[in-house]
Design an enzyme around this catalytic site. Structure first.
Site, mmCIF file in Angstrom:
data_model
loop_
_atom_site.group_PDB
_atom_site.id
_atom_site.type_symbol
_atom_site.label_atom_id
_atom_site.label_comp_id
_atom_site.label_asym_id
_atom_site.label_seq_id
_atom_site.Cartn_x
_atom_site.Cartn_y
_atom_site.Cartn_z
ATOM 1 N N ASP A 1 -3.989 -8.208 4.675
ATOM 2 C CA ASP A 1 -2.790 -9.060 4.651
ATOM 3 C C ASP A 1 -2.862 -10.160 5.708
ATOM 4 O OD1 ASP A 1 -2.605 -6.840 6.368
ATOM 5 O OD2 ASP A 1 -0.419 -6.870 6.403
ATOM 6 N N ASP B 1 0.654 -6.635 13.965
ATOM 7 C CA ASP B 1 1.604 -5.864 13.160
ATOM 8 C C ASP B 1 2.752 -5.259 13.974
ATOM 9 O OD1 ASP B 1 0.776 -6.167 10.497
ATOM 10 O OD2 ASP B 1 -0.839 -4.713 10.757
ATOM 11 N N HIS C 1 -6.491 -8.887 13.742
ATOM 12 C CA HIS C 1 -6.458 -7.653 12.945
ATOM 13 C C HIS C 1 -7.188 -7.917 11.630
ATOM 14 C CE1 HIS C 1 -4.987 -4.073 11.082
ATOM 15 N NE2 HIS C 1 -3.823 -4.494 10.655
ATOM 16 N N GLU D 1 -6.934 -6.157 8.716
ATOM 17 C CA GLU D 1 -6.345 -5.715 7.447
ATOM 18 C C GLU D 1 -6.163 -6.940 6.547
ATOM 19 O OE1 GLU D 1 -3.038 -3.050 7.934
ATOM 20 O OE2 GLU D 1 -3.072 -2.486 5.817
ATOM 21 N N TYR E 1 9.805 -0.199 9.308
ATOM 22 C CA TYR E 1 8.402 -0.584 9.482
ATOM 23 C C TYR E 1 7.721 0.349 10.492
ATOM 24 C CZ TYR E 1 4.322 -3.535 10.074
ATOM 25 O OH TYR E 1 3.039 -4.001 10.104
ATOM 26 N N HIS F 1 -2.449 -0.735 14.799
ATOM 27 C CA HIS F 1 -2.645 0.526 14.131
ATOM 28 C C HIS F 1 -4.048 0.689 13.519
ATOM 29 C CE1 HIS F 1 -1.814 -0.876 9.756
ATOM 30 N NE2 HIS F 1 -1.970 -1.959 10.468
ATOM 31 N N HIS G 1 4.684 -9.959 10.539
ATOM 32 C CA HIS G 1 5.570 -9.796 9.373
ATOM 33 C C HIS G 1 7.010 -9.994 9.832
ATOM 34 C CE1 HIS G 1 2.344 -7.950 6.985
ATOM 35 N NE2 HIS G 1 2.080 -7.177 8.019
ATOM 36 N N HIS H 1 0.812 -1.220 0.000
ATOM 37 C CA HIS H 1 0.000 0.000 0.000
ATOM 38 C C HIS H 1 0.849 1.275 0.000
ATOM 39 C CE1 HIS H 1 0.411 0.220 4.362
ATOM 40 N NE2 HIS H 1 -0.453 -0.729 4.616
HETATM 41 FE FE LIG Z 1 -2.045 -3.866 9.508
HETATM 42 FE FE LIG Z 2 0.171 -6.401 8.470
#
Ligand SMILES: [Fe+2]
Ligand SMILES: [Fe+2]
Ligand SMILES: Cc1cc2nc3c(=O)[nH]c(=O)nc-3n(C[C@H](O)[C@H](O)[C@H](O)COP(=O)(O)O)c2cc1C
Length: 393
Positions: free
Chosen positions: A81, A162, A77, A79, A189, A143, A222, A23
């Site tokens: 990913d 994350d 989370h 998101e 990051y 986040h 990650h 992104h």
């Molecule tokens: Fe995220």
């Molecule tokens: Fe992530």
């Protein structure tokens, strides 16, 4: 190959070797989407992966247990990913019950209605898998509103979503084996994803004793897993306090070279003083993410733009907008640039910088290329900034 983190706790994620843009965050080294399988009397999967990697996730799970046997799917989370394969996994793990935070539950129900029952958990809620207990910690806006972490109590493993991640695809799963510097990657990051939430990270770090967290392993979503968590917790402390090094980041863009010349003179001035690092970026030849990573722990940011049509040259405008959104603190900032007639870029940069919490100095503007006297003025401005960075005036 199975990756066991602690007896019964496995990494079952996916490696995205080809990812080059996450992104808008440039990821020259790719990334991983980490998911974790906990096998006890009950089987829990914590997080999934980006949708195209669903089969990779299911294949890794199948090496350990039949995915149909998953009893609980924990969603830390929403998101994509980490949540992108949620429905695909639920279709296979037919009997799984879903657990997520308050906002996570809401998000799942918004998308899928009551297709699958979702239990909302709060900070302190627990779920027993038999010998192992999962404890949840909601970390809203760290986040996303739905962000939460899952702690495996008996093993002292924090599945941190994350937070503490790095965008690197690697064959190594643990910090101690990493073929790269995981703290340096974690800084990039942090700077690009977590900088705006630094106050929340400070508050979470201060609550670690009260939350009774003693993680011996931090497993983010990650990059590599931290088996020496002290190192990354200490770094998160420094970054969230905006501790800065004597470093000046100069980032600029130019049409005909006059602003670039100013950037060079400012750099020379900083170097004249000694003891202050300079990091120098032509914005169009660099990535926003690498510049922001250097700004994270820099004491000063000098942002240069030629004036185009009464305003900021768009590549600089884009970068400035990105920087401002990350809410940098504890820095000196200054705009500079060349113009032809009425100008506008430096005024605009200065106004936008003043909307941040940085200390903004008067901008430095020059008509067309610098004259001999202006060359010295630029250089002296560089020296003045270096002195300020070192703590003098
Ligand atoms: Fe995220
Ligand atoms: Fe992530
Ligand atoms: C397409 C274009 C539009 C410009 N618009 C403005 C302007 O609106 N106001 C102004 O003061 N100068 C304007 N300029 C003049 C430049 O700001 C000036 O040439 C400056 O020295 C360029 O800096 P640079 O060498 O760093 O690109 C414009 C120049 C170009 C090429």
């Amino acid at each position: 190959m199975k990756t066991e983190i602690r007896p019964g706790i496995y990494w079952v994620g996916a490696i995205d070797w080809d990812l080059r843009d996450f992104h808008g965050y440039t990821t020259p080294k790719g990334s991983t989407y980490n998911a974790y399988l906990i096998v006890d009397e009950k089987v829990a999967l914590v997080d999934t992966v980006k949708e195209p990697f669903k089969d990779e996730l299911l294949a890794r799970i199948s090496e350990i247990v039949d995915p149909e046997k998953i009893d609980y799917l924990i969603v830390n989370h929403l998101e994509r990913d980490h949540f992108g394969s949620f429905a695909g996994v639920m279709e296979v793990a037919k009997n799984a019950q879903v657990y997520s935070g308050t906002m996570g539950r809401k998000g799942i129900v918004d998308v899928y209605g009551e297709r699958w029952p979702v239990t909302a958990v709060k900070t302190g809620s627990t779920l027993s898998l038999g010998k192992k207990t999962l404890r949840f910690i909601e970390t809203p806006m760290m986040h996303w509103p739905d962000s939460m972490m899952t702690y495996v109590e008996e093993d002292k493993v924090l599945l941190s979503s994350d937070a503490f991640g790095q965008h690197v695809a690697s064959s190594e799963r643990f910090d101690r084996d990493a073929s790269f510097d995981p703290v340096a990657e974690a800084k990039t990051y942090y700077a690009n994803i977590l900088m705006p939430f630094s106050h929340l990270i400070q508050s979470l770090l201060s609550k670690v004793p009260e939350l009774n967290l003693q993680p011996e392993i931090i497993a983010p979503d990650h990059g590599v897993i931290w088996t020496d968590p002290g190192k990354i917790i200490e770094a998160y402390g420094r970054w969230s306090r905006f501790e800065a090094r004597p470093r000046v980041v100069i980032a600029y863009d130019t049409m005909w070279g006059s602003t670039e010349k100013m950037a060079h003179l400012l750099a020379e001035g900083v170097m004249d003083e000694g003891g202050v690092e300079v990091k120098f970026f032509n914005i169009r030849k660099s990535t926003n993410s690498e510049i922001i990573s250097e700004i994270q722990d820099a004491k000063a940011v000098l942002l240069g733009s030629a004036t185009l049509n009464n305003g900021i040259f768009p590549p600089v405008g884009g970068f400035l907008y990105y920087l401002k959104g990350l809410r940098p603190q504890n820095k000196i900032a200054m705009g500079f640039g060349s113009f032809g007639w009425m100008g506008g870029a430096v005024k605009e940069i200065t106004a936008r910088l003043k909307e941040t919490d940085m200390e903004v100095l008067d901008g430095l503007e020059i008509r067309y290329p610098a004259t001999k006297a202006q060359v010295e003025q630029c250089r002296e401005t560089g020296r003045m900034i270096a002195r300020k960075v070192k703590g003098g005036q």
